[in-house]
Scaffold this active site. Structure first.
Site, mmCIF file in Angstrom:
data_model
loop_
_atom_site.group_PDB
_atom_site.id
_atom_site.type_symbol
_atom_site.label_atom_id
_atom_site.label_comp_id
_atom_site.label_asym_id
_atom_site.label_seq_id
_atom_site.Cartn_x
_atom_site.Cartn_y
_atom_site.Cartn_z
ATOM 1 C CB SER A 127 12.252 3.726 -5.958
ATOM 2 O OG SER A 127 13.471 3.060 -5.780
ATOM 3 C CE1 TYR A 152 9.750 -0.901 -5.535
ATOM 4 C CE2 TYR A 152 12.052 -0.297 -5.806
ATOM 5 C CZ TYR A 152 10.825 -0.099 -5.197
ATOM 6 O OH TYR A 152 10.672 0.901 -4.258
HETATM 7 N N1 LIG Z 1 12.029 1.656 2.266
HETATM 8 C C1 LIG Z 1 12.783 2.085 1.253
HETATM 9 O O1 LIG Z 1 14.022 2.046 1.298
HETATM 10 C C2 LIG Z 1 12.145 2.657 0.008
HETATM 11 C C3 LIG Z 1 12.983 3.215 -0.971
HETATM 12 C C4 LIG Z 1 12.404 3.733 -2.119
HETATM 13 C C5 LIG Z 1 11.033 3.721 -2.291
HETATM 14 N N2 LIG Z 1 10.244 3.152 -1.337
HETATM 15 C C6 LIG Z 1 8.795 3.130 -1.565
HETATM 16 O O2 LIG Z 1 8.138 3.706 -0.448
HETATM 17 C C7 LIG Z 1 6.864 3.074 -0.261
HETATM 18 C C8 LIG Z 1 6.733 2.552 1.160
HETATM 19 O O3 LIG Z 1 7.770 1.597 1.372
HETATM 20 P P1 LIG Z 1 8.014 0.877 2.763
HETATM 21 O O4 LIG Z 1 9.486 0.691 2.906
HETATM 22 O O5 LIG Z 1 7.255 1.559 3.818
HETATM 23 O O6 LIG Z 1 7.400 -0.562 2.440
HETATM 24 P P2 LIG Z 1 6.367 -1.467 3.285
HETATM 25 O O7 LIG Z 1 6.261 -2.751 2.545
HETATM 26 O O8 LIG Z 1 6.762 -1.507 4.710
HETATM 27 O O9 LIG Z 1 5.014 -0.653 3.147
HETATM 28 C C9 LIG Z 1 4.123 -0.807 2.071
HETATM 29 C C10 LIG Z 1 2.753 -1.153 2.634
HETATM 30 O O10 LIG Z 1 1.854 -1.242 1.537
HETATM 31 C C11 LIG Z 1 1.007 -2.337 1.760
HETATM 32 N N3 LIG Z 1 0.525 -2.833 0.462
HETATM 33 C C12 LIG Z 1 1.244 -3.498 -0.490
HETATM 34 N N4 LIG Z 1 0.450 -3.825 -1.521
HETATM 35 C C13 LIG Z 1 -0.788 -3.347 -1.222
HETATM 36 C C14 LIG Z 1 -2.048 -3.404 -1.875
HETATM 37 N N5 LIG Z 1 -2.184 -4.028 -3.055
HETATM 38 N N6 LIG Z 1 -3.109 -2.808 -1.277
HETATM 39 C C15 LIG Z 1 -2.987 -2.193 -0.084
HETATM 40 N N7 LIG Z 1 -1.830 -2.136 0.597
HETATM 41 C C16 LIG Z 1 -0.743 -2.724 0.038
HETATM 42 C C17 LIG Z 1 1.837 -3.377 2.482
HETATM 43 O O11 LIG Z 1 1.039 -4.277 3.238
HETATM 44 C C18 LIG Z 1 2.735 -2.511 3.350
HETATM 45 O O12 LIG Z 1 2.213 -2.374 4.660
HETATM 46 C C19 LIG Z 1 6.779 1.999 -1.347
HETATM 47 O O13 LIG Z 1 6.129 2.563 -2.476
HETATM 48 C C20 LIG Z 1 8.228 1.726 -1.691
HETATM 49 O O14 LIG Z 1 8.361 1.218 -2.999
HETATM 50 C C21 LIG Z 1 10.761 2.630 -0.183
#
Ligand SMILES: NC(=O)c1ccc[n+]([C@@H]2O[C@H](COP(=O)([O-])OP(=O)(O)OC[C@H]3O[C@@H](n4cnc5c(N)ncnc54)[C@H](O)[C@@H]3O)[C@@H](O)[C@H]2O)c1
Length: 335
Positions: A127, A152
């Protein structure tokens, strides 16, 4: 080729899985469908994926090491795209343990699965928050990232370190991607675009932190997915000439690589709000708030390295991307 996508019912995981299947890959998606935000949205994404022939889903918690080991043993994955995590900066202030579980324990379980089953390439989401207190912009993967301002961010940096040790010890090729504020259709209800759109439609004021004096490198989800799919077969190789002293932090003598994935075009928060106003044709009522703990003032990605590697870097205009989100929101919540 068979690809494991963790967090497949999540915002990015949903788009990721869909694109991989369109490209002809077989996708095994896992997710624990936790209730950090509205589970119905996760189920709705999943229902769409489950209509696709080459998609197979298993409900699974990546914290459960035995189940993860079993999953890896019963499929021979060629690639793993690891997106499951506890996201959100603000939530980490009150709920630190959720991040240790999903992001630290979960990540080591995925690394172990890759190691024991000789996965050809692990791609995982880091991130932009790892840049923490850094002031120099744009943020480069060659900058030091040792000063996170939220747990985080610390877990995401820890993921990079853990991955490096596995790349070094077991020659597991790993690519860490520092995503910058991702937005688009099917987006997360805890993020600004969703919250603002919902409040504006309800005639309610929107909470604007640091009185709107913030900029973000908003990155459209299709550009994130487009970058990842181009990297699937760009497998990092060990660089024998690499030394710590030469100072390159995004690569290594191990098969390890870090990229920024961001638009490189920071947008002022107030301009972002104006784009929503234009798409909705509603004037926002602003509730100006102080800066939040764990937040950073501005982010901007240097994606030169990504561009040189795959001939692409995110470039979608915010006005277009916001309109796509608003159109999706209006049709999805029309009832
Ligand atoms: N959306 C953003 O702006 C952004 C920015 C930087 C990094 N990220 C990273 O990208 C990745 C995806 O983010 P996103 O925005 O799609 O988030 P999101 O929360 O929509 O997707 C993450 C998914 O992982 C699942 N999850 C969480 N813990 C879990 C576990 N213990 N076992 C199995 N499944 C689990 C959740 O149910 C969720 O569906 C994450 O690693 C997030 O940190 C996102």
């Amino acid at each position: 080729m068979k690809i494991l996508v963790t967090g497949a019912a999540g915002f990015i995981g949903y788009h990721m899985s869909q694109r991989l299947i369109e490209m002809g890959y077989h996708v095994v998606g896992i997710d624990n469908l936790n209730d950090y935000y509205d589970v119905r949205l996760k189920e709705a994404r999943l229902a769409k994926l489950q209509q696709l022939e080459k998609f197979h889903f298993e409900k699974l918690d990546i914290v459960d090491s035995a189940k993860v080991a079993q999953l890896f043993a019963s499929h021979q994955f060629d690639r793993v795209i690891h997106l499951a995590a506890q996201p959100g900066v603000r939530y980490s202030i009150e709920n630190p343990m959720a991040y240790i579980d999903a992001n630290i324990v979960g990540h080591i379980n995925i690394l172990e699965g890759c190691r024991h089953n000789k996965v050809g390439h692990l791609i995982y989401s880091s991130s932009s928050s790892v840049y923490g207190l850094n002031q120099k912009q744009p943020f480069s993967t060659e900058d030091s990232v040792d000063h996170p301002v939220s747990l985080y961010a610390a877990t995401k940096k820890a993921n990079e370190l853990m991955s490096h040790s596995y790349s070094h010890l077991y020659q597991l090729p790993t690519t860490g991607l520092r995503f910058f504020t991702v937005y688009g259709p099917w987006g997360r209800p805890d993020m600004a675009l969703f919250k603002f759109t919902k409040a504006m439609l309800a005639g309610e004021p929107i909470d604007v932190y640091n009185s709107g004096n913030m900029t973000r490198d908003f990155t459209y989800v299709d550009d994130i997915v487009g970058s990842v799919v181009r990297l699937v077969n760009v497998v990092p190789e060990a660089d024998e000439n690499w030394t710590v002293e030469k100072g390159e932090t995004s690569s290594s003598s191990a098969p390890y690589k870090i990229y920024n994935v961001g638009n490189g075009q920071p947008t002022k928060l107030m301009a972002f709000i104006e784009a929503i106003e234009k798409s909705l044709n509603i004037k926002a009522k602003l509730n100006l708030m102080p800066m939040q703990d764990g937040d950073v003032l501005s982010t901007c990605a240097d994606c030169q390295d990504l561009f040189e590697t795959i001939g692409f870097s995110p470039n979608t205009e915010v006005e277009y991307g916001v309109k796509q989100f608003v159109d999706w929101y209006l049709s999805y919540y029309k009832n």
